[in-house]
Write a protein that holds these residues in place. Structure first.
Motif, PDB file in Angstrom:
ATOM      1  N   SER A  80      -9.232   9.507 -23.707  1.00 12.33           N
ATOM      2  CA  SER A  80      -7.937   9.030 -24.199  1.00 12.33           C
ATOM      3  C   SER A  80      -6.857  10.089 -23.995  1.00 12.33           C
ATOM      4  N   GLU A  81      -7.165  11.339 -24.386  1.00 12.15           N
ATOM      5  CA  GLU A  81      -6.169  12.401 -24.267  1.00 12.15           C
ATOM      6  C   GLU A  81      -5.853  12.734 -22.815  1.00 12.15           C
ATOM      7  N   ILE A  82      -6.849  12.625 -21.936  1.00  7.47           N
ATOM      8  CA  ILE A  82      -6.595  12.870 -20.515  1.00  7.47           C
ATOM      9  C   ILE A  82      -5.722  11.759 -19.927  1.00  7.47           C
ATOM     10  N   LEU A  83      -6.065  10.504 -20.221  1.00  2.00           N
ATOM     11  CA  LEU A  83      -5.358   9.365 -19.637  1.00  2.00           C
ATOM     12  C   LEU A  83      -3.988   9.131 -20.268  1.00  2.00           C
ATOM     13  N   LEU A  84      -3.852   9.459 -21.565  1.00  2.37           N
ATOM     14  CA  LEU A  84      -2.602   9.192 -22.284  1.00  2.37           C
ATOM     15  C   LEU A  84      -1.774  10.453 -22.507  1.00  2.37           C
ATOM     16  N   ASN A  85      -2.026  11.474 -21.673  1.00  2.00           N
ATOM     17  CA  ASN A  85      -1.200  12.689 -21.707  1.00  2.00           C
ATOM     18  C   ASN A  85      -1.181  13.349 -23.080  1.00  2.00           C
ATOM     19  N   GLY A  86      -2.378  13.613 -23.622  1.00  2.00           N
ATOM     20  CA  GLY A  86      -2.473  14.345 -24.884  1.00  2.00           C
ATOM     21  C   GLY A  86      -2.502  13.474 -26.120  1.00  2.00           C
ATOM     22  N   GLN A  87      -2.687  12.169 -25.936  1.00  2.00           N
ATOM     23  CA  GLN A  87      -2.680  11.273 -27.096  1.00  2.00           C
ATOM     24  C   GLN A  87      -3.894  10.340 -27.073  1.00  2.00           C
ATOM     25  N   LEU A  94       1.077   7.408 -34.387  1.00  2.00           N
ATOM     26  CA  LEU A  94       1.667   8.380 -35.321  1.00  2.00           C
ATOM     27  C   LEU A  94       2.683   9.292 -34.644  1.00  2.00           C
ATOM     28  N   GLN A  95       2.902   9.095 -33.356  1.00  2.00           N
ATOM     29  CA  GLN A  95       3.858   9.879 -32.564  1.00  2.00           C
ATOM     30  C   GLN A  95       3.568  11.380 -32.617  1.00  2.00           C
ATOM     31  N   ILE A  96       2.328  11.737 -32.330  1.00  2.00           N
ATOM     32  CA  ILE A  96       1.960  13.136 -32.187  1.00  2.00           C
ATOM     33  C   ILE A  96       1.184  13.283 -30.890  1.00  2.00           C
ATOM     34  N   LYS A  97       1.111  14.494 -30.356  1.00  2.00           N
ATOM     35  CA  LYS A  97       0.382  14.706 -29.108  1.00  2.00           C
ATOM     36  C   LYS A  97      -0.104  16.140 -29.012  1.00  2.00           C
ATOM     37  N   VAL A  98      -1.063  16.354 -28.129  1.00  2.00           N
ATOM     38  CA  VAL A  98      -1.627  17.683 -27.889  1.00  2.00           C
ATOM     39  C   VAL A  98      -0.861  18.341 -26.749  1.00  2.00           C
ATOM     40  N   ILE A  99      -0.441  19.601 -26.954  1.00  2.00           N
ATOM     41  CA  ILE A  99       0.166  20.370 -25.881  1.00  2.00           C
ATOM     42  C   ILE A  99      -0.484  21.748 -25.838  1.00  2.00           C
ATOM     43  N   ASN A 100      -0.285  22.443 -24.737  1.00  2.00           N
ATOM     44  CA  ASN A 100      -0.718  23.825 -24.631  1.00  2.00           C
ATOM     45  C   ASN A 100       0.144  24.685 -25.548  1.00  2.00           C
ATOM     46  N   ILE A 101      -0.407  25.786 -26.041  1.00  2.00           N
ATOM     47  CA  ILE A 101       0.298  26.644 -26.987  1.00  2.00           C
ATOM     48  C   ILE A 101       1.585  27.213 -26.393  1.00  2.00           C
TER      49      ILE A 101
END
Length: 270
Positions: A80-87, A94-101
């Motif tokens: 999911s995170e790979i295909l949905l760009n961190g989500q 919830l309008q949050i996502k994973v990013i690099n530090i």
């Protein structure tokens, strides 16, 4: 709220709001509802009686099929995170996502490390519980449930007590989960959204300074919104004067837009 400050290649500070424990918790609940819904409908609508009758006596094959059905649940967060760009779907809602530090998009390796290390603070205990149940092995379910809860609490407390709300997987992958609700917009900075395959057109844009790019972008945005073609023409002529560019675009908006993207391309690559 905790914030993450990132300095871009253009020496522009961008502040991100770090996702709260509450947001992460609601995301976790939503994602698990999706997982359990999948499991429920998979076992409800797939004809396991037919499979069991076909493989009668071959209990290991039957259990192997059970485990295969659970694979999408196991890898849900990763793909999911790979295909949905961190989500995941929960993060999307919830309008949050994973990013690099450092503010970049995480690599597949980062996502994989983050997912795999859920074994420390989340998934390991969940997987023990799920797979033991799927295999039908005898076990003390009260102990398994206790271990399951302890595993969840490890991740929960790490998120609470780390400075950037990071669980163990985030710490090892150098990732952080941010809120998109009041994220600084790219339009408020000199940054432009460019793809990894973007091909620049005007190398001479490196003659511009960060301040030049900021003024160009602010003027361009205001003129474009107001359909002020005279200002756009003046801005185009000034850019050509400063950089010596020979324009390949007849349209002023297209030309200025490409100039801003090219500036970002070259300055981010340095």
């Amino acid at each position: 709220m905790k914030r993450l400050q990132i300095k871009t290649a253009q020496n522009v500070d961008i502040n991100f709001t770090i996702a709260t424990v509450g947001q992460r918790l609601f995301t976790f609940i939503i994602d698990n509802i999706i997982k359990f819904a999948y499991i429920y409908f998979a076992y409800k609508f797939l004809n396991f009686n037919l499979i069991e009758n076909t493989l009668e006596g071959d209990q290991w094959s039957i259990k192997a099929i059970d485990v295969l059905v659970l694979i999408p649940v196991t890898f849900y967060s990763l793909y999911s995170e790979i295909l949905l760009n961190g989500q995941t779907l929960g993060k999307l809602l919830l309008q949050i996502k994973v990013i690099n530090i450092e503010g970049f998009k995480p690599s597949i390796t980062d996502y994989t490390i983050r997912w795999f290390l859920r074994t420390i603070d989340f998934n390991f205990f969940s997987l023990i519980y799920i797979y033991v149940a799927a295999l039908g092995l005898d076990s003390d379910y009260e102990i398994l449930i206790l271990i399951f809860v302890i595993g969840k609490l490890i991740g929960f407390f790490l998120i609470i007590f780390t400075s950037k709300n990071q669980r163990f997987g985030d710490l090892m992958a150098d990732t952080v989960v941010i809120s998109l609700k009041d994220q600084v917009k790219f339009s408020d900075t000199i940054l432009e959204k460019i793809t990894e395959t973007y091909t620049p057109v005007y190398p001479s844009v490196i003659r511009l300074s960060d301040n030049d790019a900021r003024i160009i972008k602010e003027t361009f945005n205001m003129a474009a919104q107001a359909n002020d073609y005279k200002t756009l023409l003046k801005l185009r002529n000034k850019i050509i004067e400063v950089t010596g560019i020979k324009s390949a675009h007849k349209n002023d908006k297209e030309f200025i837009n490409v100039v801003l993207k090219d500036y970002n391309y070259y300055t981010q690559s340095m």
